[in-house]
Enzyme design. Structure first.
Site, PDB file in Angstrom:
ATOM      1  N   ARG A  77     -16.909  -0.336 -11.236  1.00 44.83           N
ATOM      2  CA  ARG A  77     -17.323   0.134 -12.634  1.00 44.83           C
ATOM      3  C   ARG A  77     -16.363   1.159 -13.516  1.00 44.83           C
ATOM      4  NH1 ARG A  77     -21.486  -0.552  -9.603  1.00 44.83           N
ATOM      5  NH2 ARG A  77     -20.314   0.013  -7.997  1.00 44.83           N
ATOM      6  N   THR A  78     -15.642   2.217 -12.083  1.00 42.36           N
ATOM      7  CA  THR A  78     -14.284   2.652 -12.786  1.00 42.36           C
ATOM      8  C   THR A  78     -13.170   1.955 -13.500  1.00 42.36           C
ATOM      9  OG1 THR A  78     -14.932   4.377 -10.834  1.00 42.36           O
ATOM     10  CG2 THR A  78     -12.891   4.975 -12.594  1.00 42.36           C
ATOM     11  N   LYS A 110       6.124  -2.754  -1.410  1.00 41.04           N
ATOM     12  CA  LYS A 110       7.529  -2.834  -1.031  1.00 41.04           C
ATOM     13  C   LYS A 110       8.050  -1.760  -0.721  1.00 41.04           C
ATOM     14  CE  LYS A 110       8.610  -6.812  -5.069  1.00 41.04           C
ATOM     15  NZ  LYS A 110       9.090  -6.521  -5.971  1.00 41.04           N
ATOM     16  N   ARG A 160      -6.396   5.367  -9.243  1.00 47.38           N
ATOM     17  CA  ARG A 160      -6.880   5.809  -8.193  1.00 47.38           C
ATOM     18  C   ARG A 160      -6.258   5.097  -6.654  1.00 47.38           C
ATOM     19  NH1 ARG A 160     -13.535   3.447  -6.749  1.00 47.38           N
ATOM     20  NH2 ARG A 160     -13.325   4.935  -8.707  1.00 47.38           N
ATOM     21  N   HIS A 206     -12.994  13.182  -8.018  1.00 49.54           N
ATOM     22  CA  HIS A 206     -13.737  12.190  -8.642  1.00 49.54           C
ATOM     23  C   HIS A 206     -13.629  12.595 -10.424  1.00 49.54           C
ATOM     24  CE1 HIS A 206     -14.396   7.806 -10.471  1.00 49.54           C
ATOM     25  NE2 HIS A 206     -14.668   7.518  -9.519  1.00 49.54           N
TER      26      HIS A 206
END
Ligand code: NCD
Length: 305
Positions: free
Chosen positions: A51-52, A80, A101, A129
């Site tokens: 969703r986000t 890396k 995120r 959030h």
């Protein structure tokens, strides 16, 4: 230039303005369809998301903008060993705004300190959030017609659930709010949230393990998933995961105008039989998530309509 890392960075007036613009987008969507023409959003998701990430991307497309995306850590230079700071400086050369995120608390803040474009925290570990909270506020406002004078029950993993921490922080600004915090002993709201938000602002709250006895009091019920990925051992997760399951019989004593929210994904904590109950709002909430993010992108890119 502003980023959004913690919902506390927005004043109440700004939150109300974001909601007002979101409501206008719902009513007059066409007006916004070219608003971000020529702008690019970069989504950098170093943790799973449906969703986000997709709501951010859909939001930018609906504003007429474009999207570039890193959808997992393995496919980027993070694998890396590149630092978040260097990655943020790099993405700033390609995009006008970044949504990030990350599993580590504070990573989006580090990105914001190093980027030359606005950074939006799309969830940092078990911390915050803020855009889910804008989604939740828009949902509550649209579905209840107000953001004040209500009893909000938060149920489930209140310890690791970052959406819970940001929502408590945002709702605590409105008058007449009472929280009922329903969780197992091990998954109670962290003490810093109680100290810095609830106690500091004299917000009434009750902590309980007993779900059923408090249901009749609630105006909002915010269910959450037990956050398996934040547990140190699987045994604890298995013991706690099905502790609270919302089933139709439990709703028998609830108010007729209760609104049930869940940031999703749902695992087992709301029976699918609830989905057809008019009080269930969690799929409408998904829609509001896209609108709330459209409103936020406009604000941070300082686009005026
Ligand atoms: C939430 C999250 O990522 O914190 N999901 C979301 O963004 N809608 C809740 C969760 O994962 O349980």
């Amino acid at each position: 230039m502003r980023s959004l890392i913690d919902i506390q960075e927005l004043t109440t007036d700004e939150i109300n303005e974001l909601i007002a613009v979101a409501c206008d987008i719902i009513d007059n969507g066409a007006k916004y369809s070219e608003a971000c023409r020529g702008k690019k959003l970069a989504t950098m998701f170093f943790e799973p998301s449906t969703r986000t990430r997709l709501s951010f991307e859909a939001a930018m497309y609906e504003l007429g903008g474009n999207v570039i995306s890193v959808s997992n850590a393995e496919s980027s230079s993070a694998a890396k060993g590149e630092s978040v700071a260097d990655t943020a400086k790099t993405i700033s050369c390609y995009a006008d705004i970044i949504a990030m995120r990350h599993p580590k608390e504070g990573a989006p803040l580090v990105a914001a300190m190093n980027a030359s474009v606005p950074v939006i925290n799309a969830g940092d570990g078990g911390h915050n959030h803020p855009t889910q909270t804008l989604t939740d506020l828009l949902t509550i406002y649209r579905e209840k017609g107000r953001l004040d004078n209500m009893t909000i029950g938060l149920c489930g993993d209140l310890k690791f659930g970052r959406t819970v921490h940001s929502l408590i922080s945002a709702m605590s600004r409105y008058t007449g709010i009472k929280f009922i915090l329903i969780s197992p002993e091990e998954l109670k709201v962290p003490s810093y949230v109680k100290r810095d938000i609830l106690k500091k602002n004299d917000i009434p709250y009750v902590q309980t393990t007993d779900f059923e006895s408090v249901i009749p009091e609630l105006d909002i019920l915010y269910m959450t998933r037990v956050q398996r990925e934040r547990f140190f051992n699987e045994e604890d997760y298995l013991r706690l995961k099905d502790r609270y399951i919302l089933t139709p019989d439990k709703l028998a004593s609830a108010k007729p105008d209760l609104k049930i929210l869940h940031p999703l994904p749902r695992v087992n904590e709301i029976s699918v039989a609830i989905d057809s109950d008019p009080r269930a709002c969690y799929f409408k909430q998904v829609y509001y998530g896209k609108i709330a993010r459209m409103s936020l992108i406009l604000k941070l890119l300082e686009v005026k309509i």
